[in-house]
Write an enzyme that holds these catalytic residues in place. Structure first.
Site, PDB file in Angstrom:
ATOM      1  CE1 TYR A  80      -3.977   2.129   0.610  1.00 25.61           C
ATOM      2  CE2 TYR A  80      -2.420   3.399   1.909  1.00 25.61           C
ATOM      3  CZ  TYR A  80      -3.634   3.298   1.262  1.00 25.61           C
ATOM      4  OH  TYR A  80      -4.486   4.354   1.265  1.00 25.61           O
ATOM      5  CG  PHE A 132      -8.480  16.059 -24.348  1.00 23.85           C
ATOM      6  CD1 PHE A 132      -8.570  15.494 -25.600  1.00 23.85           C
ATOM      7  CD2 PHE A 132      -8.789  15.278 -23.238  1.00 23.85           C
ATOM      8  CE1 PHE A 132      -8.967  14.168 -25.758  1.00 23.85           C
ATOM      9  CE2 PHE A 132      -9.179  13.948 -23.392  1.00 23.85           C
ATOM     10  CZ  PHE A 132      -9.266  13.391 -24.657  1.00 23.85           C
ATOM     11  CB  THR A 133     -13.431  16.043 -24.090  1.00 26.82           C
ATOM     12  OG1 THR A 133     -12.534  14.936 -23.922  1.00 26.82           O
ATOM     13  CG2 THR A 133     -13.868  16.119 -25.538  1.00 26.82           C
ATOM     14  CG  ASP A 222      -2.524  16.969 -21.878  1.00 21.16           C
ATOM     15  OD1 ASP A 222      -1.910  15.884 -21.812  1.00 21.16           O
ATOM     16  OD2 ASP A 222      -3.764  17.040 -22.021  1.00 21.16           O
ATOM     17  CE  LYS A 265      -5.253   9.033 -24.621  1.00 22.77           C
ATOM     18  NZ  LYS A 265      -5.964  10.211 -24.185  1.00 22.77           N
ATOM     19  NE  ARG A 388     -14.895  13.007 -30.900  1.00 24.84           N
ATOM     20  CZ  ARG A 388     -14.841  12.840 -29.580  1.00 24.84           C
ATOM     21  NH1 ARG A 388     -13.717  13.025 -28.927  1.00 24.84           N
ATOM     22  NH2 ARG A 388     -15.898  12.502 -28.902  1.00 24.84           N
ATOM     23  CG  PHE A 454     -19.856  11.963 -27.786  1.00 25.53           C
ATOM     24  CD1 PHE A 454     -19.863  13.185 -27.130  1.00 25.53           C
ATOM     25  CD2 PHE A 454     -18.829  11.068 -27.499  1.00 25.53           C
ATOM     26  CE1 PHE A 454     -18.883  13.508 -26.207  1.00 25.53           C
ATOM     27  CE2 PHE A 454     -17.835  11.379 -26.586  1.00 25.53           C
ATOM     28  CZ  PHE A 454     -17.869  12.609 -25.928  1.00 25.53           C
TER      29      PHE A 454
HETATM   30  C1  LIG Z   1      -6.487  11.048 -23.312  1.00 28.98           C
HETATM   31  C2  LIG Z   1      -6.107  12.418 -23.016  1.00 28.98           C
HETATM   32  C3  LIG Z   1      -6.360  12.991 -21.756  1.00 28.98           C
HETATM   33  C4  LIG Z   1      -7.115  12.261 -20.675  1.00 28.98           C
HETATM   34  O1  LIG Z   1      -6.453  11.123 -20.263  1.00 28.98           O
HETATM   35  P1  LIG Z   1      -7.247   9.865 -19.634  1.00 28.98           P
HETATM   36  O2  LIG Z   1      -6.171   8.934 -19.207  1.00 28.98           O
HETATM   37  O3  LIG Z   1      -8.119   9.308 -20.733  1.00 28.98           O
HETATM   38  O4  LIG Z   1      -8.062  10.361 -18.511  1.00 28.98           O
HETATM   39  C5  LIG Z   1      -5.957  14.286 -21.562  1.00 28.98           C
HETATM   40  N1  LIG Z   1      -5.328  14.984 -22.518  1.00 28.98           N
HETATM   41  C6  LIG Z   1      -5.064  14.470 -23.734  1.00 28.98           C
HETATM   42  C7  LIG Z   1      -4.377  15.293 -24.755  1.00 28.98           C
HETATM   43  C8  LIG Z   1      -5.446  13.171 -24.031  1.00 28.98           C
HETATM   44  O5  LIG Z   1      -5.201  12.670 -25.247  1.00 28.98           O
END
Ligand SMILES: *Cc1c(COP(=O)(O)O)cnc(C)c1O
Length: 481
Positions: A80, A132-133, A222, A265, A388, A454
């Protein structure tokens, strides 16, 4: 990877890895695919994986792991607090980002949540190259808002600009004049997701940083899609062509103050984290980790994933690895262009983007061109893309349809997942669909959720165009799937 030139002069994006573990997939008969898309309400999010041949919905958490990552997962130290796995991840992250502190979080949006909580107050404005969303949602949740100031080429679907993701420096200076005190930080997104995986130049990062410094405001990166962006800096920005990927990454990091990433990613695993030098901000963030994520030595990640990410980040500092995605995407875009299919150019990272507006000029925005194209493509190929366009928008305040300025179908290229023959298959079917585009018709709402429609909204075709598409397919391909 060095360029591999073929006898006829063409270039081949040759894979610098071999397959050791495979997952069986199936290409179901077209009759089943038609049924499946109807059950899914013409929404590719709602398809069941068992009906999908090539899943090109997203690159998130679905990239192929290496043998070294899998091996590292077996060494995970279950604990932990104070897990060795965390310290290995921390060391790996610090090597590439060179910041004093690293805080773990369960994924990218969790980092955005914590950073927004600590840094945003009511009425704040965050200038950025593009949103980003989840980023925008978290900034707004804290009472702030965003100001998008990309360069003039960013939203042009057809372009030759090598760095469409770069921020407009003059507009940033103006933003400081207009909003001064209300700007808590400036945000740059590497490999700008929503405009087609388009990179920012290192030059632009440096210029943005200089302006931020002048105003005493931190620059946040980011880095979720940084791996693609590093590839593009090395191949498109002359000054850095002889630098190693790690040297470029270090230089990017030195020119920003706060870095966060989605390890779904960056690092080829499932997790995320925040890096920074500022003691006061670090203290505030650290208090929130046990509250929202988990103890500060795992932040919601499993120890196995931390091991995998530690190795994945190390492997990301290698052109053989980071060239695969952009190489395949460029190959796909080039072949589609040869067939006359409209795609977003220049090819970026993340995926190949079909310009559904130009593909289907006979379908009005209110009849969802991108959703219609995603549905048609699935029916004739089993390939799942992501809409999109208007379906991903929200309704206007007066209740009218919020028609999107651009209609795209994103075909994500999860890294090291697909083979060249699978991509050739997708290209062939998209080219066939383009020749038969007149058959494709529009869609209308059947079930429309109020929030983020969506994800689970359902649409139905305006007439029998899907049955006619299946008929034409069977005429042309006879007994072929
Ligand atoms: C995917 C993504 C996020 C969010 O990451 P999650 O791991 O899906 O929460 C933020 N910024 C960018 C540019 C992304 O591609």
């Amino acid at each position: 990877m060095n360029k591999i030139r073929m006898t006829n002069g063409s270039e081949l994006p040759l894979e610098m890895h071999k397959v050791k573990i495979v997952q069986k997939i199936a290409l179901k008969p077209i009759e089943r695919r038609l049924e499946a898309i109807k059950e899914a309400g013409n929404n590719t999010f709602m398809l069941n994986n068992r009906d999908i041949f090539l899943d090109m919905l997203t690159d998130s958490g679905v990239n192929a792991m290496s043998d070294r990552q899998q091996a590292a997962m077996l060494l995970a130290d279950d604990s932990y607090a104070g897990s060795e796995s965390f310290y290995r991840l921390e060391a790996s992250v610090k090597k590439v980002f060179e910041k004093k502190y690293f805080l773990p979080a369960h994924q990218g949006r969790a980092c955005e949540h914590l950073l927004s909580r600590v840094l945003i107050k009511q009425g704040d404005i965050v200038p950025m190259n593009f949103h980003f969303t989840t980023t925008r949602a978290h900034i707004r949740l804290q009472g702030g808002d965003i100001l998008e100031i990309p360069n003039d080429e960013a939203l042009k679907l057809k372009s030759v600009h090598p760095f469409k993701g770069s921020l407009d420096i003059d507009k940033l200076k103006q933003a400081f004049k207009d909003h001064g005190e209300r700007i808590p930080f400036v945000r740059l997104e590497a490999g700008t997701n929503l405009i087609g995986g388009q990179p920012i130049s290192l030059q632009n990062i440096k210029e943005t940083h200089a302006v931020c410094k002048q105003h005493g405001v931190p620059l946040m990166l980011d880095a979720s899609l940084l791996q693609d962006n590093l590839f593009f800096i090395k191949t498109r920005e002359a000054e850095y062509k002889d630098k190693s990927v790690l040297e470029i990454c270090n230089e990017v990091a030195r020119n920003v103050d706060i870095i966060y990433f989605s390890a779904r990613k960056f690092g080829n695993g499932r997790g995320g984290g925040i890096c920074l030098n500022d003691d006061a901000v670090y203290e505030k963030l650290r208090e929130l980790i046990p509250l929202f994520e988990g103890y500060v030595t795992y932040g919601g990640m499993s120890v196995k994933e931390m091991e995998a990410i530690a190795v994945g980040i190390e492997e990301t500092m290698d052109m053989d690895m980071i060239s695969q995605g952009p190489g395949f995407i460029k190959y796909m875009a080039d072949e589609l262009i040869k067939a006359g299919v409209p795609v977003v150019t220049p090819a970026g990272g993340l995926g190949c983007h079909l310009d559904a507006g130009s593909f289907l000029p006979h379908i009005k925005g209110e009849e969802f061109p991108a959703a219609s194209l995603a549905s048609a493509l699935y029916i004739i190929s089993g390939v799942r893309g992501m809409e999109r366009g208007t379906m991903s928008e929200e309704r206007n305040a007066d209740g009218s349809e919020g028609v999107s300025a651009i209609e795209l179908v994103r075909l994500a290229m999860p890294r090291r997942v697909f083979t060249m023959s699978q991509i050739n298959f997708a290209i062939d079917r998209i080219a066939w669909l383009f020749k038969n585009r007149d058959i494709i018709g529009g869609l209308r709402w059947k079930e429309e959720p109020k929030i983020l429609r969506f994800f689970n909204g359902k649409l139905e075709p305006l007439n029998d165009w899907q049955e006619r598409l299946v008929q034409k397919f069977k005429q042309d391909f006879e007994d072929s799937l």
